[in-house]
Design a protein around this motif. Structure first.
Motif, PDB file in Angstrom:
ATOM      1  N   TRP C  34       0.832  -1.205   0.000  1.00 47.63           N
ATOM      2  CA  TRP C  34       0.000   0.000   0.000  1.00 47.63           C
ATOM      3  C   TRP C  34       0.864   1.251   0.000  1.00 47.63           C
ATOM      4  CZ3 TRP C  34      -4.464   2.369  -0.630  1.00 47.63           C
ATOM      5  CH2 TRP C  34      -4.682   3.591   0.006  1.00 47.63           C
ATOM      6  N   GLY C 226      -3.104   0.517  -5.976  1.00 45.10           N
ATOM      7  CA  GLY C 226      -2.985   0.827  -4.560  1.00 45.10           C
ATOM      8  C   GLY C 226      -4.161   0.263  -3.786  1.00 45.10           C
ATOM      9  N   PHE C 230      -3.995  -2.828  -1.114  1.00 45.83           N
ATOM     10  CA  PHE C 230      -4.449  -2.632   0.252  1.00 45.83           C
ATOM     11  C   PHE C 230      -5.423  -3.731   0.654  1.00 45.83           C
ATOM     12  CE2 PHE C 230      -7.558  -0.522   3.121  1.00 45.83           C
ATOM     13  CZ  PHE C 230      -6.745  -0.541   4.229  1.00 45.83           C
TER      14      PHE C 230
END
Lengths: 228, 346, 795
Positions: C34, C226, C230
């Motif tokens: 992340w 991203g 995550f």
């Protein structure tokens, strides 16, 4: 590989076994013979090594020295695969607990070993289930059964594979006395019907007394008869 | 880098320095020439720049009337600020310039600001012929008596002519104007009597105006006392023909100063305390509260007037903001003028 | 008591270092992915924000010399005195460093070193030896000048900013200026530029919009990654914490039985988690930094390609970034442990203390229902959702729903397989595999998401590349594009180029409003270039003939979508003329709506507009010569000429870079998912002994069991892959047809890349096999005693 001049179902010669990381041997130079159809109770204190002896006979463990032969086959030179083959086809082990396969149904559990050894006989499996009172539970999973029922499944599974030697390690140790007596009686009856040999490991003098032959393991040595 | 903020620090010392008492500047002149009461002002030379002083300005405000009688105000200011007491050529010069221009109407206030470096011709002042300029904003003429004044912003412009109708006025002691009890001072003179005609360009269109203008000239190197936070400055022209300039420097103890300019051209400097200004009405503008109506008294001259803003929102939203706008005068005297208020922090 | 309890809790980790490692590594890896992607995004944006701000490009207009040369300082002063609010800039190089001299008093707000407010000392900047602002590594490359060096991380890389006076001195160019920045607010009236400075021209508006918009797509791409990273990380963390809690149930029971209050116990465990979260978060941020640092050079190269400006290949540790990384780690820990702590709080004192290996299965039905609901929500949003937010909500619902639906689907698939199996071993294999799903589901979900991300993002990027290069071929059909600074130069261009080219296509444009949208109206000459090359998304028959007759207009997709003008709808070209839409064309990379009319119609409506841009059709081999002629004879600066080949090469190189970064992230995500699987398998290994021991006792070798375990992992990965493919395609579709449309106004056609998917599938199987290899090997080497331990009576 039949041994010359030996017709015994089970033959132990001068077997010694030491646990890993242990100082002294659990038993030393133990010898034992068992004939087909013979039923033997093996008693001893906790930790006396009686389960270990059973494991050696079942090809689940290996001895440090001496020889173990089952149905004329010397286990000593067998490799992993050979011992696995012995467990599949020649001997059957009944444990106190944790011996069912949780992911399979009762019916599949009963048939499991027989199918592994290629001796699956649906009629025989059905007969065993009936005799052991499991007829109504065949589609259930082991965790849905009571302890006594689970142990009956284990007995059915072992006998379905028609082993020549049945090894039972405290098969009723987890059951209450009444259930234990019933299950024990059924097991003995069924084993003797097949003509297989039986080695029963138990600390119960009461159960041991019901079998024809008794051996006591103490201080690393086998003594005929019940301990006093 | 917040250039504008940094610049404000340098350029607007007289406007705001006192508020924070900026590092040492109020007390030490660091090589800059300091005002001297013995100095005799010489014209036209002193209309030009004094690069050896730290700060200086050419500050013109005008009250005007349109064809329909509407009142207007106008401001044209050129500030000079020196980082060091020398002049120079090219980018190397320490002389910085800032222009402020504004038009105030009864309901609008237009503001523009310009910044420039000296030394490259973008901004400067010459005495003869007189010219003060920054970018396209100019105040220039063959001499100081006839000037043309121009400025423009994004939404306004003006182009007016100025003709002198009276003498120069030297404030304080021959142009030496004391700013605090501790003795801080500046050189300060005015031309309070310009006649004005010209054109304002507003978003609504062009307006022809006539009126009068007041030009302040002041230079110094240490204008404020450390405790002084700002000032309120009044330039008033009465219908009687008399004029007066007065200011209050707000500090631990207020310091006031005033100059009376009679209709006959005679001037009289009045000492600390002779002039008083009392807020009457406060108004909220740009997040601050400022007095937009005052009681101004100069008992020595029988003045007791109310000074009220033409447009209460005459806020100069420039690098360092302040209030500057036309006022009307009523009471013992009638007239109009300009009010400047600095140092009102939000 | 607290100390005793803590030491008991922590003792667990001492005895189970592997589990501790799993937990920390899972958290750290999730955080790393992340924060790594975040760092890349932030750094890239900061880099070109700094560049743009430094140069005043993008935000402000520019005035340059007509011949592209330098400007005299007196011209600058003349412009200022004429009322033009411009600010001078001088630029040059001192060795590797780009020197930029600015004039801070006149520069528009935001030009120059940023964010140094309190540090700024205008006096020091302007006078004396001056100040030089730059990044530390840049400043280190400068020779000693006497100026004070100011470390300014916000300045663009390899760039030093100083006062124009100092820059002129250092560059030996006193009195010279390169360009003027035009302030946005100019005074009411001022003389024309041609009057004040006939040699200067307002730079033609930067028409790099097509390419610049690619950056946004690039960042959308990274942002999607991203988000996915995550989620993958969150699944890993959740799995690790869940397992850790399950295993400590017996201890919790014992501690409670010994009289430790439940609240105290939970508080202490939460405290322990905070500590672990901090440690793992720090490690994760460090790892993320490493990931970003490794990938950034490629990102930087991409952006250099886009902007032609230096972009740092070096990472700055921004406090906001690593703090947010830590926050993510802590937040992830909190989310992941909330359920475990809650179930602990509810656990009856005398509940079974055995670690419930399959406890993860609880709530299976509820989760399946939730999964279906989420997928339905995603479908609903796809059909009826409006706006970018709905697009992202749809993505989230799709991904989470897809992940949650995995375990029940796998269970179903395995049930079918079990039903069809004939051999006893096969039967057991399928049944046992099914039994393992709850324990493996979290890592399988992570694998699913990783593969989904791979399929989705690579499909999007590849589709984008195919579409865009095809689009460039159509739209940039002319070999050379030339912009004139004014009408006179336009006439020169026509005169000079007229002789040597096959065709001159004037590009007439004017800004207008149509269908309540700001649009550009273009006048196009009827020419084979358009008829042959332009492919319309939708059109009436004879569209080009009718356009040539002035019977209608073409609109771009953006206007069609935003303004709702379909074929046949009437569009106001000007207040006096309304024409029907004849065709709709794809216009990727352009933020604005466009209307194209015939040249004659345009001239009739906008007679004052003259063409300042031209497309020149010429043999490709003659482009270079034509450029030279235009430069020498019509005074067209190089910057005003763009040749087709250069644009295409640039776009392709941008895509290549994007692919490098995407591929690296793909592999990384897969690796993390593989790691999650390894950790799950290792943890399960001990718990599974009671399942394996009976089978072993009944006559299977350890080798065979191990082999089956290996096969099992691969089979599970394959089944997961089978779900990941449609999910990934749905993701790609969502990105291309929903998010892109909402974000940029164009919809990209989706292409499929079966070979890529096959390769990806192979990679995923490999990852799963690698993950299963070690646990399997351990099983094959396990001493029988350990297996027999299962049967010990004295348990």
């Amino acid at each position: 590989m039949p041994l010359k001049g030996n017709t015994m179902l089970l033959s132990l010669r001068h077997v010694t076994k030491t646990y890993p990381r242990a100082e002294t041997a659990v038993f030393r130079q133990v010898s034992l013979d068992l004939d087909a159809g013979e039923m033997l109770a093996l008693t001893g204190e906790s930790g006396s090594g009686k389960s270990t002896l059973l494991h050696l006979i079942g090809g689940l463990d290996t001895a440090d020295s001496g020889s173990v032969a089952v149905a004329g086959i010397d286990l000593t030179p067998l490799d992993d695969a050979g011992r696995a083959a012995l467990r599949r086809g020649t001997v059957g082990v009944i444990f106190q607990q944790f011996n069912l396969i949780p992911s399979l149904t009762v019916a599949a559990n009963i048939a499991f070993q027989a199918r592994l050894s290629g001796r699956h006989d649906p009629d025989r499996a059905r007969m065993l289930a009936e005799r052991l009172g499991l007829k109504d539970h065949l589609d259930k999973h082991p965790e849905q059964l009571s302890g006594g029922q689970q142990q009956r499944v284990a007995i059915a599974r072992t006998l379905a594979a028609a082993p020549r030697l049945v090894l039972a390690d405290e098969p009723t140790g987890n059951l209450d006395e009444a259930t234990a007596d019933t299950v024990f009686a059924l097991m003995c009856e069924l084993v003797s019907e097949t003509g297989a040999g039986l080695v029963l490991v138990t600390h119960s003098q009461r159960l041991a007394a019901r079998l024809g032959r008794r051996l006591h393991l103490g201080a690393g040595q086998l003594i005929e008869g019940l301990a006093v | 880098m917040n250039v504008k903020l940094a610049l404000a620090v340098l350029l607007l010392l007289p406007l705001q320095a006192a508020a924070q008492g900026f590092a040492g500047l109020g007390t030490d002149a660091e090589g800059f020439t300091t005002p001297d009461p013995a100095t005799v002002l010489e014209f036209p030379a002193d209309h030009g720049a004094h690069p050896d002083y730290r700060i200086e300005w050419w500050y013109l405000t005008a009250n005007m009337t349109g064809p329909d009688g509407t009142d207007y105000g106008l401001q044209w200011t050129l500030f000079r600020s020196a980082l060091a007491p020398r002049d120079g050529y090219g980018w190397d010069t320490p002389q910085l310039w800032m222009g402020h221009a504004a038009i105030t109407t009864p309901d609008a206030h237009f503001v523009a600001e310009r910044l420039a470096r000296g030394g490259i011709g973008q901004a400067g002042v010459t005495a003869t012929p007189f010219a003060a300029w920054i970018d396209d904003w100019t105040m220039q003429g063959d001499d100081f008596d006839t000037l043309r004044l121009t400025a423009s912003g994004p939404d306004f412009a003006y182009d007016v002519g100025l003709t002198v109708a009276g003498p120069l006025v030297l404030h304080g002691q021959n142009g030496y104007s004391v700013k605090s009890a501790a003795g801080q001072a500046s050189h300060y003179y005015s031309q309070p009597s310009f006649k004005l005609t010209g054109t304002l360009t507003l978003p609504q269109g062009e307006v022809v105006v006539t009126g009068s203008a007041w030009l302040d000239r002041e230079w110094s190197s240490q204008p404020l006392g450390a405790d002084q936070t700002g000032w309120d400055w009044f330039s008033l022209s009465f219908d009687s023909g008399d004029k007066m300039m007065g200011f209050v420097l707000r500090g631990a103890k207020d310091y006031t100063s005033a100059t009376w300019i009679g209709a006959d051209g005679r001037t009289e400097a009045l000492p600390d305390g002779a002039f008083t200004a009392t807020p009457l009405l406060e108004h909220r503008v740009a997040g601050r509260t400022l007095p937009v109506e005052w009681r101004v008294q100069l008992p020595a001259k029988g003045v007791d007037v109310t000074v009220a803003a033409l447009n209460r929102d005459a806020w100069m939203a420039t690098s360092v903001p302040y209030w500057e706008g036309p006022v009307t005068v009523s009471g013992s005297h009638a007239g109009r003028g300009y009010l400047e208020m600095t140092g009102y922090d939000d | 008591m607290t100390g005793a309890v803590l030491s008991a809790l922590l003792g667990h980790w001492r005895r189970n270092p592997l589990q501790l490692f799993t937990l920390l590594a899972g958290l750290a890896l999730g955080t790393a992915l992340w924060s790594g992607v975040q760092a890349i995004n932030a750094e890239a944006r900061a880099s070109y924000d700094a560049a743009a701000a430094t140069l005043g490009e993008g935000s402000y207009g520019q005035i340059v010399a007509r011949d592209g040369g330098e400007i005299g300082q007196e011209t600058y002063v003349a412009l200022r005195r004429g009322g033009w609010l411009v600010s001078p800039v001088v630029e040059g190089r001192l060795g590797p460093v780009r020197i930029i001299g600015i004039e801070p008093l006149t520069a528009p707000r935001g030009v120059g070193p940023l964010g140094l407010g309190e540090q700024a000392d205008l006096g020091a900047f302007l006078t004396g030896e001056g100040q030089i602002f730059g990044r530390a590594d840049t400043l280190a490359q400068l020779a000693e000048t006497g100026a004070r060096l100011v470390d300014a991380p916000d300045v663009a890389p390899a760039t030093a900013i100083m006062d124009i006076g100092l820059a002129q001195r250092l560059l030996g160019r006193e009195g010279r200026i390169d360009r003027l920045i035009l302030a946005p607010d100019q005074p009411l009236s001022r003389p024309a530029l041609s009057t004040l400075a006939p040699d200067l021209v307002e730079a033609a508006r930067q028409d790099g919009g097509d390419v610049a918009r690619l950056t946004d797509s690039f960042h959308l791409n990274l942002t999607a990654f991203g988000l996915l990273s995550f989620v993958v990380g969150l699944f890993i963390v959740h799995g690790a914490i869940g397992l850790a809690f399950e295993q400590r149930r017996p201890m919790v029971r014992t501690l409670r039985a010994l009289g430790v209050p439940l609240r105290r116990l939970i508080a202490l465990m939460a405290l322990e988690l905070v500590g672990l979260g901090l440690v793992a978060g720090l490690a994760g941020v460090a790892l993320g930094y490493a990931v970003a640092a490794a990938l950034l050079p490629d990102v930087a190269a991409t952006l250099r390609g886009l902007y032609g400006a230096d972009v740092s290949g070096q990472l700055t540790l921004r406090p906001a970034w690593w703090l947010s990384g830590l926050a993510i780690a802590m937040g992830g820990t909190a989310v992941a442990s909330a359920g475990a702590l809650l179930s602990l709080a509810r656990m009856p004192l005398l509940a079974s203390a055995h670690p419930r290996a399959w406890a993860m299965a609880r709530g299976g039905v509820r989760l399946a229902v939730l999964a279906v609901a989420l997928l339905a929500l995603a479908g609903g949003l796809a059909l009826w959702g409006r706006g970018l937010l709905a697009g992202f909500a749809m993505l989230a619902a799709l991904l989470v729903g897809g992940a949650l639906v995995l375990p029940p689907l796998l269970g179903q698939a395995l049930r079918v397989a079990e039903g069809r199996a004939t051999g006893v071993l096969a039967q057991w294999f399928w049944a046992d595999t099914r039994q393992q799903i709850p324990g493996l589901s979290l890592s399988l979900m992570a694998l699913l998401l990783a593969m989904t991300a791979n399929v989705g993002v690579s499909t999007m990027v590849s589709s984008f590349r195919l579409t865009f290069t095809g689009f460039l071929d159509q739209r940039l059909a002319s070999e050379l594009y030339v912009s004139a600074s004014d009408a006179a130069q336009a006439a020169d261009i026509v005169a000079v180029a007229g002789a040597g080219v096959k065709a001159i296509l004037p590009i007439l444009s004017v800004e207008a409003k149509a269908a309540s949208q700001p649009v550009e109206v273009y006048g196009a000459r009827d020419h084979a270039t358009y008829r042959d090359n332009w492919q319309l998304l939708r059109s009436f028959p004879d569209v080009w003939d009718r356009l040539a007759q002035g019977e209608g207009v073409l609109v771009n997709e953006q206007l069609y979508r935003r303004g709702g003008v379909d074929l046949g709808a009437l569009v106001a070209v000007s207040p006096r003329l309304t024409l029907p839409v004849l065709g709709i064309y794809g216009d990727y990379g352009n933020p604005l709506g466009q209307v194209i009319v015939n040249e004659a119609v345009f001239a009739g409506q906008f007679p004052d507009v003259v063409a300042l841009r031209f497309g020149l059709r010429v043999d490709p081999s003659e482009v270079a010569a034509l450029r030279k002629t235009l430069r020498d004879q019509a005074g067209v600066p190089e910057s005003a000429m763009v040749d087709q080949a250069a644009i295409k090469a640039l776009s392709l190189s941008v895509f290549e870079r994007t692919f490098t970064v995407t591929t690296a992230l793909n592999v990384l995500t897969l690796a993390v998912a593989g790691f999650a699987m390894l950790m799950s398998l290792l943890t399960l290994a001990t718990m599974r002994l009671p399942q394996l021991a009976p089978v072993w006792a009944l006559g299977l070798t350890r080798r065979k069991l191990a082999l089956l375990d290996l096969v099992r992992a691969v089979v599970l990965a394959a089944l997961t892959g089978a779900l990941a493919l449609p999910l990934g395609l749905a993701l790609a579709w969502a990105l291309l047809a929903v998010v892109n449309v909402e974000a940029f106004g164009w919809r990209l056609p989706m292409y499929l890349f079966p070979l890529d998917y096959l390769r990806l599938g192979g990679l995923a199987l490999l990852a799963a096999a690698l993950a299963a290899l070690w646990p399997a090997w351990r099983l094959s080497q396990m001493p029988p005693v350990q297996l027999l331990g299962v049967f010990r009576n004295e348990r």
